[in-house]
Design an enzyme around this catalytic site. Structure first.
Site, PDB file in Angstrom:
ATOM      1  CB  VAL A   1      72.026  23.993  31.773  1.00 53.87           C
ATOM      2  CG1 VAL A   1      72.188  23.431  33.184  1.00 53.87           C
ATOM      3  CG2 VAL A   1      71.769  25.501  31.846  1.00 53.87           C
TER       4      VAL A   1
ATOM      5  N   GLY B   1      66.045  20.881  27.843  1.00 51.69           N
ATOM      6  CA  GLY B   1      65.605  21.602  29.030  1.00 51.69           C
ATOM      7  C   GLY B   1      66.797  22.074  29.832  1.00 51.69           C
ATOM      8  CD  GLU B   2      70.261  19.669  31.955  1.00 56.77           C
ATOM      9  OE1 GLU B   2      71.271  20.384  31.798  1.00 56.77           O
ATOM     10  OE2 GLU B   2      70.310  18.427  31.981  1.00 56.77           O
ATOM     11  N   GLY B   3      67.534  24.788  30.958  1.00 58.13           N
ATOM     12  CA  GLY B   3      67.989  26.148  30.700  1.00 58.13           C
ATOM     13  C   GLY B   3      69.063  26.183  29.634  1.00 58.13           C
TER      14      GLY B   3
END
Length: 356
Positions: free
Chosen positions: A99, A316-318
């Site tokens: 991210v 994930g993570e943004g």
């Protein structure tokens, strides 16, 4: 001090007149009407957000990553050691995770927020820790309702403070070993789907362990009996601090009349909660990418959302939110920088929307 009730009550409705003006402007640009497809509808959506003052625009950008550990990790639903949450949170402060690289490319700042990491405090991480990990949802609730409510308020205030400092586009992300299990439980509850339909491999869980993960989700729902008509009840019983945190970002941004880019499956579960808690949030949410996690299609169908990107991502993570930020900026550039048909003396015939 603002209450949750006041937060929900004060979320503004989209400005329909501004959206109509934006559509009229877009239809007059140097192109056949509708030929830029969803880029046009995105620009109209942005124009209706009161925090953008009636026109599609992007100022500062921020991705808020909610980091927390989960008691359900003890049930064997994840392959990574729990300490990886803390290690990766520290890596985020150094700008070396997925991210961080994608956000830097998009010109966005990553805010790494500890809402429940089971480790000592990490330098450079924003401290909103509720506890060192949430409860094991397979045997009881993730947290108390009061803990969920307090975190929702704290995160929404943080989000609004960023808006006051010039952030006009938010992205949500998370970090937490085993967190696809509570996310699947939430999606199961909100959509009425069986756990088998929404439980996926998460961070590369071996196929031989999927049945156990399905069983854990079913047990969590059976033991906690979350009420699908009460989003906070679902978050507190079968969610997690990171999922509550993402929900708080959505509530806070909507309260400020500003857009939020969702990430993947984890953020879909938080979006389901946010829209149940305050349906007025929905017009401010922008789906970034189609998560490769198994339950993604069901969650998105329930949200009536079609993501802009199909990249087979499930980090994930943004990461997906950061990757989609240039699309939002492209919609704004189209709106403001394209020439107009009238200025070039071009008159298109009626019914030319599908021309190329």
């Amino acid at each position: 001090m603002q209450t949750l009730h006041a937060l929900f009550r004060d979320i503004p409705a989209p400005d329909a007149e501004a959206m109509a003006r934006a559509q009229q402007h877009i239809d007059g640009l140097l192109k056949p009407p509708g030929s830029l497809g969803r880029l046009e509808t995105l620009a109209v959506q942005l124009a209706g957000m009161p925090g953008l003052n009636g026109t599609p625009q992007v100022g500062e950008k921020a991705v808020l990553v909610m980091c927390a550990d989960h008691g359900v990790w003890d049930e064997g639903v994840a392959v990574s050691p729990k300490i990886v949450t803390a290690i990766q949170a520290a890596n985020m402060t150094q700008g070396t995770t997925g991210v961080c690289v994608l956000a830097a490319q998009a010109g966005a700042k990553v805010h790494v927020i500890d809402v429940g990491i089971d480790a000592e405090p990490i330098p450079g991480v924003v401290d909103m820790r509720v506890a060192r990990g949430c409860g094991n949802i397979a045997v009881g609730p993730a947290m108390s309702r009061s803990q969920a409510e307090a975190l929702l308020l704290e995160v929404s205030r943080y989000t609004c403070d960023l808006a006051k400092r010039g952030v006009t586009l938010f992205g949500v992300g998370e970090l937490g070993m085993a967190n696809t299990t509570p996310a699947a439980a939430m999606v199961s509850v909100f959509t009425g789907s069986d756990a088998k339909e929404v439980v996926g491999i998460g961070a590369n869980l071996p196929p031989s362990r999927i049945d156990n993960k399905v069983d854990v989700v079913r047990r969590a729902i059976a033991i906690n009996q979350p009420n699908p008509r009460d989003g906070i009840d679902v978050l507190s019983k079968v969610g997690g601090f990171d999922l509550v945190g993402m929900t708080g970002v959505m509530l806070g941004a909507a309260r400020c009349g500003l857009p939020v880019l969702l990430d993947g499956f984890l953020s879909y579960s938080a979006a389901l909660a946010a829209c149940q808690i305050a349906p007025a949030v929905r017009p401010y949410l922008i789906p970034s990418h189609f998560s490769a996690e198994k339950g993604a299609r069901i969650a998105l169908a329930h949200l009536s959302m079609e993501p802009y990107l199909h990249m087979a991502m499930r980090l994930g993570e943004g990461s997906g939110a950061a990757l989609a930020m240039p699309i939002v900026e492209a919609a704004c550039a189209m709106f403001h920088n394209m020439g107009e048909l009238a200025a070039s003396n071009i008159v298109l015939p009626e019914g030319n929307a599908n021309a190329t």
